[in-house]
Design an enzyme around this catalytic site. Structure first.
Site, PDB file in Angstrom:
ATOM      1  N   ASP A   1     160.955   7.855 119.716  1.00  0.00           N
ATOM      2  CA  ASP A   1     161.483   9.157 120.411  1.00  0.00           C
ATOM      3  C   ASP A   1     160.340   9.802 120.579  1.00  0.00           C
ATOM      4  OD1 ASP A   1     162.143  11.684 120.961  1.00  0.00           O
ATOM      5  OD2 ASP A   1     164.079  11.575 119.490  1.00  0.00           O
ATOM      6  N   HIS A   2     159.966  10.110 121.793  1.00  0.00           N
ATOM      7  CA  HIS A   2     158.553  10.629 122.219  1.00  0.00           C
ATOM      8  C   HIS A   2     158.617  12.159 121.949  1.00  0.00           C
ATOM      9  CE1 HIS A   2     154.587  10.537 123.291  1.00  0.00           C
ATOM     10  NE2 HIS A   2     154.773  10.231 125.090  1.00  0.00           N
ATOM     11  N   ARG A   3     159.867  12.810 121.628  1.00  0.00           N
ATOM     12  CA  ARG A   3     159.855  14.212 120.948  1.00  0.00           C
ATOM     13  C   ARG A   3     159.268  14.441 119.818  1.00  0.00           C
ATOM     14  NH1 ARG A   3     165.960  15.239 121.616  1.00  0.00           N
ATOM     15  NH2 ARG A   3     165.729  13.160 120.576  1.00  0.00           N
TER      16      ARG A   3
END
Ligand code: CAO
Length: 426
Positions: A398-400
């Site tokens: 999850d790039h967040r």
């Protein structure tokens, strides 16, 4: 005036278990309100209230076995009373999932008297009492997509409530409808082009499909690819497998992957986390529960192996064997699939060079494992290429929560753990 509600004639001399209690003390009920559900070998039956009133006392609890004329409730009647015991004409019956509605015809003495609640086509393989079915119908909820927590996979009223709460908080399922401003998928009559056959998706596929779709559209995924040299590990594993042959234990690669994962999660704790509901805080987990994607005839399920940091390779091999058999036999409970921190999806035994797994929210990363291949590698500064067994790995994150550089470090650390089997034994 206090009215006693007793078990009516339920068509069997045997005691049967109470599987649901639909009211509580103090509830105002009208005549015919469902009070509780009983279950025989063949059907579930809802016992309705004979008169309007207020529930004063409950004389049974879930799991109690009751037979004809046993006392179930006392209620303070309001208005005219009719009968102390519920009449059998008023009982609602639903066939159990494995039984067709035709099952009722096997009990002719009650067949004409009772109201048979046929399982609707859209819920026929769901195990739920008539009260829960009615409740779901009133709310427009398809029971097929509700996760069950009851015994033997029975959907309970609280499961329907949880489903509705989840949808109100997180938005509707993106199962089949349109999404935001996207144009809906075209409806096509494929018969125009040739012969077709229509087959319903399994319950697991419907459930996991809705979750996968939500995760796919709501999490910004990046997939990072890496390779681990497992030449030594595989030699060690095979050696140990021979030693363990007699015990019948399968000393699988998966156990090693889990061990390497624990050290990697300890070194990079962001991978063992979840975003909170507001999306502004990270919840870091101090426990290590790993989900394993298991392919079953009905679809993909993800049982969770708990506290893997406290287990050795042999314990893990044993537990993996047990849990995948349980999954394939359809015996996993909701609890078996909850609480995971990180998921491993291994297609290595089947084939493929790499794939992009979908994150199993609320987790923040998932590891895909493909088929190990022998390749010629320039190893240890030697001038010659030597054959080495290389394991392809795909990490979706999850790039967040995780940056690309952090993912690259995590995977490089993970691959190093696998390439030197001594590290795993530390
Ligand atoms: N590379 C090469 N061979 C591999 C391998 C890999 N990465 N992983 C396993 N193998 C080999 C094993 O050595 C074993 O070979 P032998 O039978 O000759 O000993 C064989 O494949 C079976 O391995 P296994 O019994 O250890 O099982 P597994 O670890 O491959 O798989 C499980 C276990 C539960 C993960 C698997 O059965 C499964 O269900 N996989 C599918 C998961 C899935 O569908 N994921 C996709 C999710 S997205 O839709």
């Amino acid at each position: 005036m206090v009215t006693e509600v007793r078990v009516p004639d339920i068509g069997t001399p045997n005691k049967v278990p109470v599987i649901e209690i639909l009211v509580k003390v103090g509830d105002k009920v009208s005549k015919d309100t469902g009070l509780l559900t009983l279950e025989t070998d063949k059907a579930t039956m809802e016992i309705p209230c004979p008169v309007a009133g207020v529930i004063k006392t409950l004389k049974v609890k879930i799991g109690d076995k009751v037979g004809q004329n046993d006392l179930l409730f006392e209620l303070e009647a309001m208005g005219a009373t009719s009968s102390l015991a519920t009449k059998k004409e008023e009982i609602k019956v639903a066939s159990l999932p494995t039984e067709a509605v035709a099952q009722s015809s096997k009990t002719p003495e009650i067949k004409n008297a009772i109201k048979v609640e046929a399982p609707s086509s859209a819920g026929s393989d769901v195990y739920a009492g008539p009260g829960v079915r009615r409740f779901a119908r009133e709310l427009g909820v398809d029971l097929q997509v509700v996760e069950s927590t009851g015994p033997k996979g029975r959907v309970q009223k609280s499961d329907v409530e949880e489903f509705v709460r989840d949808h109100l908080e997180n938005g509707p399922s993106v199962g089949s409808g349109s999404l935001g401003n996207l144009s809906p998928a075209p409806v096509i009559d494929f018969n125009k082009f040739g012969e077709t056959e229509t087959k319903a998706l399994s319950r697991i596929k419907k459930l996991s499909g809705a979750n996968l779709h939500r995760n796919w559209v709501s999490i910004p995924h990046v997939t990072h690819f890496e390779e681990a040299n497992i030449t030594e590990l595989e030699a060690f594993r095979k050696e140990q497998q021979i030693a363990l042959e007699k015990s019948g234990l399968k000393f699988t690669l998966l156990g090693f992957l889990i061990k390497a994962l624990v050290s990697s999660l300890k070194a990079y704790p962001n991978f063992n986390s979840s975003l909170d509901a507001s999306g502004t805080e990270l919840i870091l987990k101090k426990y290590f529960h790993v989900g394993i994607a298991v392919d079953t005839p009905n679809g993909l399920v993800v049982p969770v192996i708990r506290d893997v940091d406290k287990k050795g390779l042999i314990d893990l091999a044993e537990e993996l064997g047990k849990v995948s058999t349980k999954a394939r036999n359809g015996l996993l409970t909701a609890l078996d699939m909850q609480g995971g921190c990180f998921t491993i999806s291994s297609l290595g035994g089947i084939g493929g060079t790499s794939f992009t797994p979908i994150i199993n929210a609320p987790e923040v990363a998932i590891l895909g494992v493909s088929k190990a291949q022998i390749r010629l590698i320039m190893a240890n500064m030697q001038s010659e290429a030597i054959p080495q067994l290389m394991l392809p790995l795909s990490l979706s994150y999850d790039h967040r929560v995780i940056d690309g550089a952090e993912a690259a470090r995590f995977m490089s650390f993970f691959a190093k753990q696998l390439s030197d089997v001594r590290r795993l034994l530390l």
